[in-house]
Write an enzyme that holds these catalytic residues in place. Sequence first.
Site, PDB file in Angstrom:
ATOM      1  N   PRO A  10       0.946  -1.253   0.022  1.00 24.26           N
ATOM      2  CA  PRO A  10      -0.101  -0.045  -0.180  1.00 24.26           C
ATOM      3  C   PRO A  10       1.000   1.433  -0.253  1.00 24.26           C
ATOM      4  O   PRO A  10       1.679   1.469   0.885  1.00 24.26           O
ATOM      5  CB  PRO A  10      -0.678  -0.143   1.268  1.00 24.26           C
ATOM      6  CG  PRO A  10       0.070  -0.899   2.106  1.00 24.26           C
ATOM      7  CD  PRO A  10       0.813  -1.953   1.200  1.00 24.26           C
ATOM      8  N   GLN A  63      -6.313  -1.215   3.397  1.00 28.17           N
ATOM      9  CA  GLN A  63      -5.355  -0.933   4.442  1.00 28.17           C
ATOM     10  C   GLN A  63      -6.009   0.371   5.435  1.00 28.17           C
ATOM     11  O   GLN A  63      -6.424   1.320   4.790  1.00 28.17           O
ATOM     12  CB  GLN A  63      -4.133  -0.794   4.327  1.00 28.17           C
ATOM     13  CG  GLN A  63      -2.977  -0.478   5.435  1.00 28.17           C
ATOM     14  CD  GLN A  63      -1.693   0.156   5.095  1.00 28.17           C
ATOM     15  OE1 GLN A  63      -1.332   1.148   4.601  1.00 28.17           O
ATOM     16  NE2 GLN A  63      -0.562  -0.846   5.543  1.00 28.17           N
ATOM     17  N   CYS A  93       3.446   3.351   9.155  1.00 27.97           N
ATOM     18  CA  CYS A  93       3.553   4.742   8.259  1.00 27.97           C
ATOM     19  C   CYS A  93       4.081   5.545   9.527  1.00 27.97           C
ATOM     20  O   CYS A  93       3.687   5.999  10.471  1.00 27.97           O
ATOM     21  CB  CYS A  93       1.997   5.239   7.832  1.00 27.97           C
ATOM     22  SG  CYS A  93       2.377   6.875   7.113  1.00 27.97           S
ATOM     23  N   LYS A 132       0.687  -4.810   9.283  1.00 23.40           N
ATOM     24  CA  LYS A 132       1.826  -4.094   8.631  1.00 23.40           C
ATOM     25  C   LYS A 132       2.585  -3.280   9.387  1.00 23.40           C
ATOM     26  O   LYS A 132       1.933  -2.311   9.881  1.00 23.40           O
ATOM     27  CB  LYS A 132       1.629  -3.448   7.136  1.00 23.40           C
ATOM     28  CG  LYS A 132       2.979  -3.178   6.330  1.00 23.40           C
ATOM     29  CD  LYS A 132       2.680  -2.769   5.044  1.00 23.40           C
ATOM     30  CE  LYS A 132       4.034  -2.561   4.315  1.00 23.40           C
ATOM     31  NZ  LYS A 132       4.903  -1.497   4.695  1.00 23.40           N
ATOM     32  N   GLY A 206      13.043  -2.290   0.495  1.00 24.20           N
ATOM     33  CA  GLY A 206      14.111  -2.324  -0.343  1.00 24.20           C
ATOM     34  C   GLY A 206      14.461  -3.689  -1.488  1.00 24.20           C
ATOM     35  O   GLY A 206      15.440  -3.604  -1.830  1.00 24.20           O
ATOM     36  N   GLY A 226       7.365  -2.754  -2.947  1.00 20.57           N
ATOM     37  CA  GLY A 226       7.066  -1.199  -2.936  1.00 20.57           C
ATOM     38  C   GLY A 226       7.262  -0.498  -4.187  1.00 20.57           C
ATOM     39  O   GLY A 226       6.734  -0.644  -5.171  1.00 20.57           O
ATOM     40  N   ARG A 227       8.262   0.163  -3.893  1.00 19.56           N
ATOM     41  CA  ARG A 227       8.500   1.212  -5.280  1.00 19.56           C
ATOM     42  C   ARG A 227       9.061   0.557  -6.796  1.00 19.56           C
ATOM     43  O   ARG A 227       8.553   1.174  -7.598  1.00 19.56           O
ATOM     44  CB  ARG A 227       9.633   2.384  -4.697  1.00 19.56           C
ATOM     45  CG  ARG A 227       9.233   3.498  -4.019  1.00 19.56           C
ATOM     46  CD  ARG A 227      10.293   3.984  -3.052  1.00 19.56           C
ATOM     47  NE  ARG A 227      11.037   3.525  -2.090  1.00 19.56           N
ATOM     48  CZ  ARG A 227      11.870   3.734  -1.694  1.00 19.56           C
ATOM     49  NH1 ARG A 227      12.733   4.913  -1.952  1.00 19.56           N
ATOM     50  NH2 ARG A 227      12.651   2.985  -0.743  1.00 19.56           N
TER      51      ARG A 227
END
EC number: 1.3.1.91
Length: 336
Positions: A10, A63, A93, A132, A206, A226-227
């Site tokens: 998310p 989420q 977060c 998470k 990562g 993720g990214r």
Amino acid sequence: MTQKFLAVAPMMDWTDRHCRAFHRAMSRRARLYTEMVTTGAVIFGPRERLLGFSEAEHPVAVQLGGSNPAELAQAATICADFGYDEINLNVGCPSDRVQNGRFGACLMQEPVLVGECVAAMKAAVSLPVTVKCRIGVDNQDTEEALDRLTESVVAAGCDELTVHARKAWLKGLSPKENRDIPPLDYSRVYRLKAARPDLPVAINGGIKSWAEIHEHLKHVDGVMLGRVAYHEPEILLGIDRELYGEEPPVADGFEAVEAYEPYIAEQLEKGERLSSITRHMLGLFTGRPGARAYRRHLATEAIKPGADLQTLRDAVAHVSRALERLGPTSTEADAA
């Protein structure tokens, strides 16, 4: 034995319904997650705009951000009624807004409360309820912090734990810096899984290639990207084949665009702007000749009034379909 799995994290401002529909075009099996949505927004906000999604997105999880057990239970019920497959609680977060609202990573400091939140949601819905989190925050000892949180949520019935393998520094680092500066400690997550063999555990943070994914899956049950999933979405083409022995729904990025076109057409018909959809596609074709021209065309033309599917097709026409590329994608680099 738990089936190994891969999820797309998310990500605020990124994993909206258009992004998820695009990612689904490349994998039938990837687990997809919404952006974090707060309990207040779910309970009092425009629900269809915040929670609506395409049936094609399944399996898809929502989420939630919050720390009030009763409100989380109410929000979870609303989300279950929308048809989500999983309810995930954000305990990772690090943004200031999240801290001020007493949810996100700061909840690592209140493991008992997190357990109460999970228990309330479990009592309210029949869906899997997952968490998470980070490995700790600020000056916490990561061994103690992660163990305490895990013990609390497992006792409450948590179905799965995804761990971003970094601390979150709530004081001194921005949310962006928190994604890169705190060192990764994958071994901490491995130790957690070894100590909790019956708890499904996924690792996040990562991870950039299929070589890394396979290495992590030797130690944990799942990997959350993720990214890299956003900036190099073709990495998702490997999920169905690598983890499930199935052919992906499309062969490459070109076929992914074609498969996504009916969705785009439907959204344009509803009045959505092309740029709101294609902004999630800018990373497609990374490494191919013409990728830069493709991105430039979309970035400048999709925002114009009247931009339509032809605008996207014109952008794709800049990209070479030849196998020779400027450089390998993450997946190809693994195979080399």
